[in-house]
Design an enzyme around this catalytic site. Structure first.
Site, PDB file in Angstrom:
ATOM      1  N   LYS A   1       5.212   0.128   9.932  1.00 12.96           N
ATOM      2  CA  LYS A   1       4.672   1.418   9.100  1.00 12.96           C
ATOM      3  C   LYS A   1       4.349   2.733  10.079  1.00 12.96           C
ATOM      4  CE  LYS A   1       3.444  -0.130   4.715  1.00 12.96           C
ATOM      5  NZ  LYS A   1       2.232  -0.036   3.786  1.00 12.96           N
TER       6      LYS A   1
ATOM      7  N   GLU B   1       1.000  -1.148  -0.222  1.00 12.21           N
ATOM      8  CA  GLU B   1      -0.228  -0.122   0.145  1.00 12.21           C
ATOM      9  C   GLU B   1       1.357   1.033   0.003  1.00 12.21           C
ATOM     10  OE1 GLU B   1      -3.420   0.350   3.363  1.00 12.21           O
ATOM     11  OE2 GLU B   1      -3.477   1.910   2.238  1.00 12.21           O
TER      12      GLU B   1
ATOM     13  N   ARG C   1       5.477 -12.659   9.819  1.00 12.60           N
ATOM     14  CA  ARG C   1       6.119 -11.652   9.747  1.00 12.60           C
ATOM     15  C   ARG C   1       7.886 -12.305  10.575  1.00 12.60           C
ATOM     16  NH1 ARG C   1       2.430  -7.623   9.550  1.00 12.60           N
ATOM     17  NH2 ARG C   1       3.574  -5.925   9.005  1.00 12.60           N
TER      18      ARG C   1
END
Ligand code: ATP
Ligand code: MG
Length: 616
Positions: free
Chosen positions: A328, A72, A318
């Site tokens: 982020k 994104e 992850r």
């Protein structure tokens, strides 16, 4: 989420193919099984994303698998993204497939062109290419070159058509409950949800409402489109998830064309299907979304909108790195609150930050690939990354001498030995001890040198072999000297170390080793040393997992993560270019800062030391 501390996870089982060693992992196993079973034999790909009819008219897909990296564009990539990038592009490379770079830009609010550009730059910096040629049908490379760079916002029309289709089938409805009512009626893990009073509207009524939403006849937040699945499902994601919301916001790609935007969970499976992705690889938190993913693509394929065979989602754990945060949102907070100088601050675990710090793409790829993929979150020790950095730079970084904490050394008998204080005695050293092609460094001795302050002690400690009155040590690549004392200022601070050259001991000359010494000292001639700014970096946080538990990660920032000192460099570094990396003898690896370094105002960043000091 569970955390594992296994830093060599996946490294135990290696398979050797085409000469390179790749850690085996469950995703590779799945793909190998699929390929062995000849899965999806009739998969067509029209050469560009599109619906079922579009692909049906195209040829058989020459790519054996299709993966995608779907960032994104709402921030800069970090080391965790490098994991996803290397996994997706690496699997495509290894199995005759193609990896798409797809901007998941369906949320108009936080997305910007600046991030799109930065993401492309960093994927390419890591060494991956979304313009690779499609393999030809027989599996060999060399098919048509194509650009596999896509934007999810280009699919808004198709997503909207999909929404209308679900409505006409009675599979979606417009809900006018307030957000609070919706939340309350969703229930929780122990309580089933309650049906919305709007749930039983007719498809025609819903279609009219959806079109009103699209046409801007209702204010933001007045209603949402929801899938009609099961408000009592034990999987809360299946309790009539939202598909579309009203939001008047200008989109970086589509401008003001739309005032309704699809939800991520609705958009993502459609994006995968339009691009004929075979293996849609995402992180574990999406595991509970998989039933909805499958529900959605199956219904839309039944409706003739999406091409079969359908994509399938796989989840892996992850990657987290110790002593940093990889979120982020938290990284943004560090930037916006001024704890760091920007996204590319060399302390940041962003890829732009790591590049500026001096980490090489090779070291990041090696670290990430060594961890394979697993079903649990992987915590990688920062020192593992540093190990790969050293392994990469050891064989290619030129050596140089640098003095980081300088004190003057005066050679009292210099004129006696060389006849004049103006004499410069040439010295040389290989740029690299094992890579002769890197050439030779030239520098020279004069009557005054810079040495490290710690290389002199008035009173030696046990085992100290460097300079103290009466002791001899070697100036590296130069002469043996004998320390005679020091000079101090009024406060007792040492301002100069005094020594005498021992004749006939120059390195590389016959008999140089006749005098035995235990200490070797690095130095830079004060007549030619390049004054430089040195930025010494350390871990960003004081604890390995700063965002674990309830505490505030900002309380754990390491106040000493950046220290700026003034030092001197040997003259061979006058030609250093921004981004060029060196090994400063005895100090570690340094890089000329890509932003601030100028030949008349040098700035070097410390990347890491010569050996692991983290463990101490
Ligand atoms: P963040 O949580 O930092 O905001 P994100 O997942 O929201 O990250 P996206 O831009 O959506 O950021 O991520 C693009 C891809 O990178 C996704 O497929 C995501 O799962 C993957 N990814 C993000 N962080 C990690 C990580 N730490 N390890 C592995 N993959 C990751
Ligand atoms: Mg995300």
């Amino acid at each position: 989420m569970s955390a594992s501390h296994d830093k060599t996870e996946g490294a135990a089982a290696h398979d050797k193919t085409d000469g390179t060693v790749k850690p085996s992992n469950f995703l590779r196993a799945i793909i190998e099984r699929d390929l062995e079973q000849g899965f999806q034999p009739a998969r067509h790909f029209a050469g560009s994303p599109g619906d079922a009819a579009h692909h049906a008219a195209g040829p058989l897909d020459p790519a054996k698998i299709r993966t995608r990296f779907p960032p994104e564009p709402n921030g800069y990539l970090h080391i965790g993204h490098a994991k996803s990038i290397c996994l997706n592009f690496g699997l495509a490379r290894d199995y005759g497939g193609i990896c798409h770079l797809r901007f998941d830009d369906t949320n108009p609010e936080k997305e910007e062109q600046e991030y799109v550009d930065a993401i492309k730059e960093m994927v390419a910096w890591l060494g991956w290419n979304w313009e690779s040629a499609a393999p030809s049908a027989d599996g060999s490379a060399g098919g048509a070159t194509a650009n596999h760079l896509f934007y999810a916002s280009d699919y808004f029309d198709l997503m909207y058509r999909s929404a209308e289709y679900l409505v006409t089938q009675g599979l979606a409805y417009v809900d006018e409950q307030t957000p609070d009512e919706m939340r309350a009626n969703r229930g929780d893990f122990s309580t089933p949800g309650k049906n919305s009073p709007f749930r039983d509207r007719s498809p025609d009524e819903n279609l009219a409402r959806l079109r009103e939403m699209r046409d801007g006849q209702h204010p933001d937040g007045a209603m949402v489109l929801r899938a009609k699945i099961d408000m009592a499902s034990p999987n809360i994601n299946l309790r009539d998830p939202a598909l579309y919301r009203i939001r008047r916001a200008t989109h970086h790609n589509t401008g003001d064309q739309w005032c309704i935007y699809p939800m991520y969970t609705f958009a993502h499976p459609i994006e995968d299907a339009l691009e004929c992705i075979t293996h849609s690889i995402c992180t574990l938190e999406f595991e509970d979304q998989r039933p909805f993913y499958d529900w959605l693509v199956e219904h839309l394929a039944q409706g003739g909108l999406l091409a079969r065979p359908l994509p399938h989602q796989y989840e892996f754990g992850r990657l987290n790195l110790t002593y940093v945060v990889t979120s982020k949102r938290k990284l943004r907070q560090l930037v916006e609150d001024g704890h760091v100088s920007g996204w590319d601050d060399p302390r940041m675990p962003t890829l732009v930050g790591m590049r500026r710090r001096g980490y090489t793409p090779e070291s990041i790829r090696a670290m990430v690939e060594s961890t394979g993929a697993s079903k649990t979150t992987a915590w990688i020790e920062y020192s593992v990354l540093d190990g790969y950095l050293r392994a990469d730079l050891e064989g290619k970084a030129a050596r140089a001498m640098a003095v980081l904490d300088p004190v003057r050394l005066k050679l009292e008998n210099y004129a006696e030995i060389f006849g004049s204080l103006d004499h410069r005695e040439p010295c040389q050293a290989p740029a690299h001890p094992h890579v002769p092609e890197l050439g030779t460094r030239q520098f020279s001795l004069g009557p005054e040198l810079w040495i490290e302050r710690e290389d002199f002690l008035e009173v030696p400690t046990k085992g100290y072999h460097r300079l103290y009155p009466g002791n001899k040590a070697r100036l590296k690549y130069g002469y043996i000297i004998e320390c005679t004392g020091c000079e101090k200022d009024a406060d007792g601070r040492i301002t100069a170390v005094l020594a005498k050259l021992v004749p006939d001991t120059k390195s590389g000359t016959p008999g140089a080793d006749a005098v035995k010494v235990k200490g070797v000292i690095t130095w830079v001639g004060s007549h030619e040393g390049i004054a430089t700014e040195l930025r010494l970096y350390d871990r960003l946080f004081t604890e390995a997992q700063p965002d674990a538990g309830e505490r505030n990660f900002l309380d754990l920032l390491n106040p000493d993560a950046k220290r700026v000192v003034q030092g001197y460099l040997e003259p061979s570094l006058a030609q250093a270019q921004p981004d060029q990396k060196f090994q400063f003898e005895r100090h570690g690896y340094f890089v000329a800062d890509r932003v601030d370094h100028r030949s008349d105002q040098p700035v070097f960043n410390k990347i890491t030391g010569l050996r692991d000091s983290f463990a101490k």
